[in-house]
Scaffold this active site. Structure first.
Site, PDB file in Angstrom:
ATOM      1  N   TYR A  37      33.643  59.383   7.384  1.00 18.12           N
ATOM      2  CA  TYR A  37      33.176  58.265   6.564  1.00 18.12           C
ATOM      3  C   TYR A  37      32.367  57.271   7.398  1.00 18.12           C
ATOM      4  O   TYR A  37      31.515  56.575   6.871  1.00 18.12           O
ATOM      5  CB  TYR A  37      34.376  57.535   5.945  1.00 18.12           C
ATOM      6  CG  TYR A  37      34.860  58.082   4.616  1.00 18.12           C
ATOM      7  CD1 TYR A  37      34.392  59.281   4.089  1.00 18.12           C
ATOM      8  CD2 TYR A  37      35.803  57.358   3.869  1.00 18.12           C
ATOM      9  CE1 TYR A  37      34.863  59.757   2.871  1.00 18.12           C
ATOM     10  CE2 TYR A  37      36.260  57.819   2.642  1.00 18.12           C
ATOM     11  CZ  TYR A  37      35.793  59.018   2.150  1.00 18.12           C
ATOM     12  OH  TYR A  37      36.246  59.474   0.936  1.00 18.12           O
ATOM     13  N   GLY A  38      32.684  57.213   8.691  1.00 19.26           N
ATOM     14  CA  GLY A  38      32.019  56.229   9.555  1.00 19.26           C
ATOM     15  C   GLY A  38      30.530  56.457   9.714  1.00 19.26           C
ATOM     16  O   GLY A  38      29.812  55.595  10.229  1.00 19.26           O
TER      17      GLY A  38
ATOM     18  N   CYS B 292      40.569  51.937  13.255  1.00 23.86           N
ATOM     19  CA  CYS B 292      40.309  53.184  12.545  1.00 23.86           C
ATOM     20  C   CYS B 292      41.643  53.904  12.569  1.00 23.86           C
ATOM     21  O   CYS B 292      42.274  54.013  13.640  1.00 23.86           O
ATOM     22  CB  CYS B 292      39.253  54.018  13.259  1.00 23.86           C
ATOM     23  SG  CYS B 292      39.140  55.709  12.615  1.00 23.86           S
ATOM     24  N   THR B 293      42.087  54.395  11.423  1.00 25.62           N
ATOM     25  CA  THR B 293      43.433  54.957  11.371  1.00 25.62           C
ATOM     26  C   THR B 293      43.570  56.264  12.150  1.00 25.62           C
ATOM     27  O   THR B 293      44.685  56.706  12.436  1.00 25.62           O
ATOM     28  CB  THR B 293      43.870  55.168   9.904  1.00 25.62           C
ATOM     29  OG1 THR B 293      42.879  55.963   9.232  1.00 25.62           O
ATOM     30  CG2 THR B 293      44.023  53.837   9.201  1.00 25.62           C
ATOM     31  N   HIS B 294      42.445  56.877  12.500  1.00 21.31           N
ATOM     32  CA  HIS B 294      42.518  58.058  13.359  1.00 21.31           C
ATOM     33  C   HIS B 294      42.948  57.696  14.792  1.00 21.31           C
ATOM     34  O   HIS B 294      43.497  58.538  15.502  1.00 21.31           O
ATOM     35  CB  HIS B 294      41.151  58.743  13.457  1.00 21.31           C
ATOM     36  CG  HIS B 294      40.836  59.654  12.302  1.00 21.31           C
ATOM     37  ND1 HIS B 294      40.470  59.193  11.061  1.00 21.31           N
ATOM     38  CD2 HIS B 294      40.816  61.012  12.215  1.00 21.31           C
ATOM     39  CE1 HIS B 294      40.237  60.233  10.263  1.00 21.31           C
ATOM     40  NE2 HIS B 294      40.441  61.347  10.935  1.00 21.31           N
TER      41      HIS B 294
ATOM     42  N   CYS C 239      42.282  53.872   5.434  1.00 17.04           N
ATOM     43  CA  CYS C 239      41.004  54.102   6.111  1.00 17.04           C
ATOM     44  C   CYS C 239      40.284  52.769   6.205  1.00 17.04           C
ATOM     45  O   CYS C 239      39.966  52.162   5.171  1.00 17.04           O
ATOM     46  CB  CYS C 239      40.186  55.101   5.282  1.00 17.04           C
ATOM     47  SG  CYS C 239      38.498  55.312   5.883  1.00 17.04           S
ATOM     48  N   ASN C 240      40.065  52.314   7.424  1.00 14.25           N
ATOM     49  CA  ASN C 240      39.377  51.028   7.601  1.00 14.25           C
ATOM     50  C   ASN C 240      37.948  51.099   7.094  1.00 14.25           C
ATOM     51  O   ASN C 240      37.428  50.145   6.525  1.00 14.25           O
ATOM     52  CB  ASN C 240      39.347  50.636   9.078  1.00 14.25           C
ATOM     53  CG  ASN C 240      40.710  50.248   9.612  1.00 14.25           C
ATOM     54  OD1 ASN C 240      41.063  49.083   9.656  1.00 14.25           O
ATOM     55  ND2 ASN C 240      41.484  51.237  10.014  1.00 14.25           N
ATOM     56  N   THR C 241      37.307  52.238   7.312  1.00 11.01           N
ATOM     57  CA  THR C 241      35.890  52.372   6.948  1.00 11.01           C
ATOM     58  C   THR C 241      35.716  52.232   5.441  1.00 11.01           C
ATOM     59  O   THR C 241      34.765  51.601   4.972  1.00 11.01           O
ATOM     60  CB  THR C 241      35.361  53.739   7.434  1.00 11.01           C
ATOM     61  OG1 THR C 241      35.709  53.875   8.811  1.00 11.01           O
ATOM     62  CG2 THR C 241      33.866  53.844   7.279  1.00 11.01           C
TER      63      THR C 241
HETATM   64  N1  DGL Z   1      40.207  57.004   9.384  1.00 10.69           N
HETATM   65  C1  DGL Z   1      39.051  56.283   8.980  1.00 10.69           C
HETATM   66  C2  DGL Z   1      39.124  54.812   9.341  1.00 10.69           C
HETATM   67  O1  DGL Z   1      40.191  54.267   9.404  1.00 10.69           O
HETATM   68  C3  DGL Z   1      37.677  56.776   9.284  1.00 10.69           C
HETATM   69  C4  DGL Z   1      37.333  58.051   9.855  1.00 10.69           C
HETATM   70  C5  DGL Z   1      35.967  58.525   9.423  1.00 10.69           C
HETATM   71  O2  DGL Z   1      34.946  58.088   9.981  1.00 10.69           O
HETATM   72  O3  DGL Z   1      35.955  59.317   8.481  1.00 10.69           O
HETATM   73  O4  DGL Z   1      38.137  54.164   9.510  1.00 10.69           O
END
Ligand code: DGL
Length: 280
Positions: A44-45, A190-192, A76-78
């Site tokens: 998503y980023g 970012c939750t990852h 997901c922060n994004t």
């Molecule tokens: N896990 C997502 C977040 O918290 C983003 C990862 C992505 O770029 O898809 O931002």
């Protein structure tokens, strides 16, 4: 369903939401936990704001129709920093989003220098600027955006080795920036990235505090749903790309998931059986 348990759908682009899922599952409250990943669209980023403002509400409203959760966690922060408003407008259930942990990071720093590690989208969002202006205006905030770290976390949860170059690059980006020699707290926005906390800490030039939002989200969810104490139960997981999900299923199975589905994008995000789930 545990008697009185609230059903919660945790959503992310990929496996990152598992860092939030883990905090919710460990909260000591009776939730029935479902998980959905839009892994066909990962990362998503690197998507535009407009793409996410259309895609995320459309996908989540279909998932809510089909799974009927009591609340949705946009883990997901994004997505949260750009699409919470249209998501809330589209859904009839409470939505809890992830906020980059800038406020707690600013409260914890002793040197006045904090790092902000997020996706390339989140680091430059107006939402992020506002949080910094509100809670860290007297601090130096060193921002670093990385899509490579998202892929590194995905790889780690597939059981492969996370790319060391992504980890080294992020650490250099933070600690070699002006003021980086004073950095003592890093906000993982970012939750990852909490899934890589050990790898990041191992390469950092000195010990620092790595902060994420998982426990704060779990507390917020307990409050929003007035959840009862008791054990959580792991329910279903669904993915927009069954093919790429297959390699990550062991991370889900390790958390107790056994019911996997495929979200078929066309014509309308239909949840369909996921064959071959036992192959992981
Ligand atoms: N896990 C997502 C977040 O918290 C983003 C990862 C992505 O770029 O898809 O931002």
């Amino acid at each position: 369903m545990v008697n009185g348990a609230k059903r919660v759908l945790v959503f992310d682009s990929g496996v990152g939401g598992l860092s939030v899922f883990d905090a919710i599952a460990a909260s000591g409250h009776a939730f029935d936990l479902d998980y959905a990943a839009d892994n066909a669209w990962l990362p998503y980023g690197l998507k535009t704001d407009e793409q996410l403002r259309v895609r995320v509400p459309a996908l989540l409203s279909r998932l809510v129709e089909q799974w009927a959760p009591d609340a949705v966690v946009v883990a997901c922060n994004t997505a949260s920093t750009i699409a919470l408003e249209p998501v809330r407008a589209a859904l009839s259930v409470p939505v809890v989003g992830v906020v980059p942990p800038i406020k707690p990071a600013a409260a914890q720093t002793r040197t006045g220098v904090i790092g902000l590690l997020a996706t390339p989208a989140t680091v430059q969002r107006a939402y992020t600027d506002d949080l910094i202006a509100q809670f860290a205006s007297d601090k130096r905030v060193i921002r670093f955006g990385s899509a490579a770290l998202v892929e590194a976390a995905e790889r780690k949860l597939r059981g492969e080795k996370a790319q060391q170059s992504a980890i080294t690059e992020a650490i250099d980006g933070l600690f070699s920036a002006p003021g980086g020699d004073q950095l003592d707290v890093v906000a993982l926005a970012c939750t990852h990235f909490p899934l890589l906390a050990a790898e990041l800490a191992a390469v950092a030039p000195r010990p620092c505090l790595w902060m994420d939002s998982g426990e704060a989200i779990a507390r917020r969810l307990v409050h929003v749903l007035i959840a009862q104490e008791g054990p959580s139960r792991v329910q279903r997981a669904a993915f927009t790309s069954a093919d790429s999900a297959r390699a990550s299923l062991r991370a889900f199975k390790a958390r107790g998931f056994s019911d996997f589905s495929h979200i078929v994008e066309a014509p309308n995000f239909q949840i369909a059986p996921f064959d071959d789930a036992s192959s992981a």
